[in-house]
Design a protein around this motif. Sequence first.
Motif, short mmCIF file in Angstrom:
data_model
loop_
_atom_site.label_atom_id
_atom_site.label_comp_id
_atom_site.label_asym_id
_atom_site.label_seq_id
_atom_site.Cartn_x
_atom_site.Cartn_y
_atom_site.Cartn_z
N LEU A 41 -9.86 -3.24 9.56
CA LEU A 41 -9.69 -3.65 8.30
C LEU A 41 -9.86 -5.26 8.01
O LEU A 41 -10.34 -5.76 7.32
N TRP A 42 -9.04 -6.01 8.77
CA TRP A 42 -9.11 -7.10 8.75
C TRP A 42 -10.41 -7.98 9.46
O TRP A 42 -10.81 -9.08 8.58
N LEU A 43 -10.74 -7.34 10.22
CA LEU A 43 -12.12 -8.10 10.58
C LEU A 43 -13.39 -7.62 9.64
O LEU A 43 -14.15 -8.29 9.29
N GLY A 44 -13.24 -6.43 8.99
CA GLY A 44 -14.16 -6.00 8.23
C GLY A 44 -14.05 -6.66 6.84
O GLY A 44 -15.06 -7.30 6.30
N VAL A 45 -13.10 -7.20 6.33
CA VAL A 45 -12.61 -8.06 5.19
C VAL A 45 -13.51 -9.54 5.47
O VAL A 45 -13.77 -10.14 4.53
N ALA A 46 -13.11 -9.93 6.88
CA ALA A 46 -13.72 -11.20 7.01
C ALA A 46 -15.08 -11.25 7.05
O ALA A 46 -15.69 -12.27 6.69
N VAL A 47 -15.75 -10.47 7.63
CA VAL A 47 -17.13 -10.21 7.47
C VAL A 47 -17.53 -10.08 6.07
O VAL A 47 -18.58 -10.72 5.49
N MET A 48 -16.82 -9.33 5.08
CA MET A 48 -17.15 -9.26 3.70
C MET A 48 -17.16 -10.60 3.03
O MET A 48 -17.83 -10.97 2.08
N THR A 49 -16.17 -11.42 3.43
CA THR A 49 -16.16 -12.66 2.85
C THR A 49 -17.54 -13.55 3.29
O THR A 49 -17.94 -14.35 2.40
N GLY A 50 -17.87 -13.24 4.16
CA GLY A 50 -19.05 -14.04 4.91
C GLY A 50 -20.37 -13.48 4.17
O GLY A 50 -21.30 -14.08 3.64
N LEU A 51 -20.37 -12.31 3.74
CA LEU A 51 -21.53 -11.65 3.05
C LEU A 51 -21.35 -12.21 1.56
O LEU A 51 -22.47 -12.20 0.88
N GLY A 52 -20.13 -12.45 1.31
CA GLY A 52 -19.89 -12.84 -0.41
C GLY A 52 -20.77 -14.31 -0.19
O GLY A 52 -21.08 -14.80 -1.14
N GLY A 53 -20.08 -15.09 0.61
CA GLY A 53 -20.75 -16.58 0.82
C GLY A 53 -22.25 -16.43 0.83
O GLY A 53 -22.97 -17.34 0.12
N LEU A 54 -22.87 -15.73 1.73
CA LEU A 54 -24.31 -15.43 1.65
C LEU A 54 -24.87 -15.31 0.46
O LEU A 54 -25.84 -15.80 -0.09
N ALA A 55 -24.23 -14.18 -0.30
CA ALA A 55 -24.68 -13.76 -1.73
C ALA A 55 -24.69 -15.04 -2.58
O ALA A 55 -25.67 -15.33 -3.38
N LEU A 56 -23.43 -15.75 -2.35
CA LEU A 56 -23.42 -16.76 -3.49
C LEU A 56 -24.36 -17.97 -3.02
O LEU A 56 -24.92 -18.79 -3.84
N SER A 57 -24.76 -18.29 -2.01
CA SER A 57 -25.77 -19.24 -1.53
C SER A 57 -27.27 -18.75 -2.21
O SER A 57 -27.99 -19.83 -2.48
N THR A 58 -27.54 -17.60 -2.44
CA THR A 58 -28.72 -17.16 -3.26
C THR A 58 -28.67 -17.71 -4.58
O THR A 58 -29.68 -17.80 -5.51
N LEU A 59 -27.38 -17.98 -5.26
CA LEU A 59 -27.27 -18.39 -6.78
C LEU A 59 -27.21 -19.93 -6.56
O LEU A 59 -27.98 -20.62 -7.39
#
Length: 347
Positions: free
Chosen positions: A316-334
């Motif tokens: 759970l905690w490692l998966g959520v940390a990776v999800m924050t990274g994916l959110g940052g990646l998505a934000l970078s496309t904006l």
Amino acid sequence: MTVAPQSLQVVPPASTAYRATTAQHLITIVLAWWLLGGLFLDGWAHNHLGESLETFFTPWHAVFYSGFLAVAGWCFYLASRGWQLGRRGLAAFPDGYNLAAIGVPLFGVGGIGDLIWHTVFGIEVGIEALLSPTHLLLFAGGSLILASPLNAAWQSPTSRRAPRALRWVAVLSATSVLAITAFIHMYMWGLMSVPQGLGWVQTRGELSAVLLTALMLAAPVLLLLRRFALPFGAITVMYTLTNTAMALMLAPGDWRVPGVALVCGLLADVLCMLLQPSPARPLAFRAFAFLLPLAVWGPYLGGAVRLGLSNLSLELWLGVAVMTGLGGLALSTLVLPPALPAAAVED
């Protein structure tokens, strides 16, 4: 040698650039932090003295509104210099300070409305104090004022490696905007509460707060990187100042969150130095956007579990940390959209 009569001296046209100096930007930031400090002081009062607040006229409101008067007066002083150059309307303000020209009256309307609101409806307690209409006007006006030096630095005719002092102006102004954003979302600020995983509904809310906070922390850094090469220590300053203010307001005396922010900010600065993300290096920009949230939430969540402050599972905690990274990646496309093919820009 003859001197032209005063009446024949040339007045610069209104289209001539009128830019504030770096020193003037720093004065704006210091006075804006006076306002911001009053805001966090008022937030502390609402969080710790909420039930005893019975009047609009409080010491923390005095700090808050005197800070506004100081920064508003300074912005109008800068505008008066523009008037002397023959500029009128919003153009009288230095380049980039058109945001302050809008924010000052908006804040003023919100302040008058806030006095009326408190007189008629009393003092709000809890989340109502954040979401009342007059307070939202104050937040909007204050955000425009705080962002003015950043907007001015952005518009300056300099390269990504602008003078270091100007880049720090952008960083400090962005820090102010991040701080007021954190204040507005204090009830969802994920760094001030450790997810426990005690139940589906509770865990869902806590982890949603983590994901939202991750986006708020990443957004100003990525935006700055689109325009400037950040000086080393910029992310550390942004994260440490913001989270220190949040900790002093919500949990005075607890220095664990500012300490984590300091360490994670330094880690992010090292990553930025190594990867050198920029619009000219889109792959490095995307990689950094992914790793930036991981540098915060991996240590934060993993450290909380290690210290026994959270019972989240590894998945759970490692998966959520990776999800924050994916959110940052998505934000970078904006922040830095992929280039369009030539055919796509034709009418």
